[in-house]
Design an enzyme around this catalytic site. Structure first.
Site, PDB file in Angstrom:
ATOM      1  N   ASP A   6     -51.531   6.282  22.134  1.00 58.00           N
ATOM      2  CA  ASP A   6     -52.742   5.781  21.456  1.00 58.00           C
ATOM      3  C   ASP A   6     -53.930   6.715  21.701  1.00 58.00           C
ATOM      4  OD1 ASP A   6     -51.610   3.139  20.556  1.00 58.00           O
ATOM      5  OD2 ASP A   6     -51.329   2.958  22.710  1.00 58.00           O
ATOM      6  N   ASP A  32     -58.428   4.652  17.660  1.00 61.52           N
ATOM      7  CA  ASP A  32     -57.201   4.163  17.033  1.00 61.52           C
ATOM      8  C   ASP A  32     -57.066   2.685  17.386  1.00 61.52           C
ATOM      9  OD1 ASP A  32     -54.706   4.002  15.824  1.00 61.52           O
ATOM     10  OD2 ASP A  32     -53.635   4.661  17.622  1.00 61.52           O
ATOM     11  N   GLU A  53     -59.493   5.043  12.604  1.00 63.30           N
ATOM     12  CA  GLU A  53     -58.329   5.102  11.714  1.00 63.30           C
ATOM     13  C   GLU A  53     -58.327   3.905  10.765  1.00 63.30           C
ATOM     14  OE1 GLU A  53     -54.562   7.216  12.423  1.00 63.30           O
ATOM     15  OE2 GLU A  53     -53.799   5.218  12.843  1.00 63.30           O
TER      16      GLU A  53
END
Lengths: 165, 165
Positions: free
Chosen positions: A138, A7, A66
């Site tokens: 996260d 991420d 992502e």
């Protein structure tokens, strides 16, 4: 198959490693690369070094990163883009195939709806990966990205199996 | 002092190396790293490898990287951001100090006005660096960024000299 989910973020980049073996999922490790307070180049350098170390340590077979929102302000998109460049470079340097998933696709795969909040995502990550206790939102998001990739792989595997004569 | 200027782009990243010695400027080399037609990660990987090779070959003492526009569409900003992440990472990995200059500052330093077009920039680059024949507009822009950094260094050097007792 070992999957690393990433991420990307300029300040904090979450990562999560899971194993998918015989259709079962297992949490391996997760954490956050923090880029510190230096100037932009120093932060990108630190992010690259930290993420490279994670990949060298856990030796994933593939990566899922992502896809970034582009609907925020231009300066924010640029910052995120710079971090995302590093988040894609590191697995590419390790020769890993990389899947990219939009945030809504990740939420839909893990929680069942595309508009779930971070708390729901973290909750479902813990349910689906017993023993996982991501230290930050996260890291939880990164595990969700890895899960999303695993679900796509598992479905693809079942379809291949079903198609066999 | 040897300076590398870098004009980041996902498709084409221009680079230009110049020497600044005793207040005089000299063109060393310039060119374009083309990232090819693969997927995003492969293109970032190729950009990183090509730029790393340029830095290893020409061994600059410092780098100057163009600051990116953020006023275009979000998707374009994100793409540029990802390339710019790599363009900053490579000199940082080589331990070089990095200057960042806005496009208008580069044009103002090289042409004298902040709204000069690419043709004017390329013309002034050729005038100020005899022997330079940049093969692409991106290479010319990168030389302009290196020149901008050199002018800032030269001015800083003169101010330091003038301040000596």
């Amino acid at each position: 198959m070992r999957i690393i989910g990433i991420d990307p973020g300029l300040r904090n980049t979450g990562w999560g490693v899971i194993d998918l073996a015989e259709g079962r999922l297992r949490h391996v490790a997760s954490g956050t690369c923090r880029s510190g307070a230096g100037d932009l180049a120093a932060r990108l350098l630190s992010l690259h070094a930290a993420l490279t170390q994670v990949v060298a340590l856990h030796r994933p077979d593939c990566a899922a990163v992502e896809q970034t929102f582009v609907n925020r302000d231009g300066a924010g998109t640029l910052k995120l883009g710079q971090a995302r460049g590093i988040a894609l470079l590191v697995p590419a340097q390790a020769g890993l195939p990389i899947g990219e998933y939009a945030p809504n696709a990740v939420k839909k795969a893990v929680v069942g709806v595309g508009h779930a909040d971070k708390g729901q995502v973290a909750h479902m990550v813990r349910l689906q990966l017993p023993g996982a206790d991501p230290a930050s939102p996260d890291a939880a998001d990164a595990l969700a990205i890895a899960l999303c990739h695993a679900f796509h792989r598992r479905t693809a595997g079942r379809l291949t199996q079903a198609a066999r004569p």
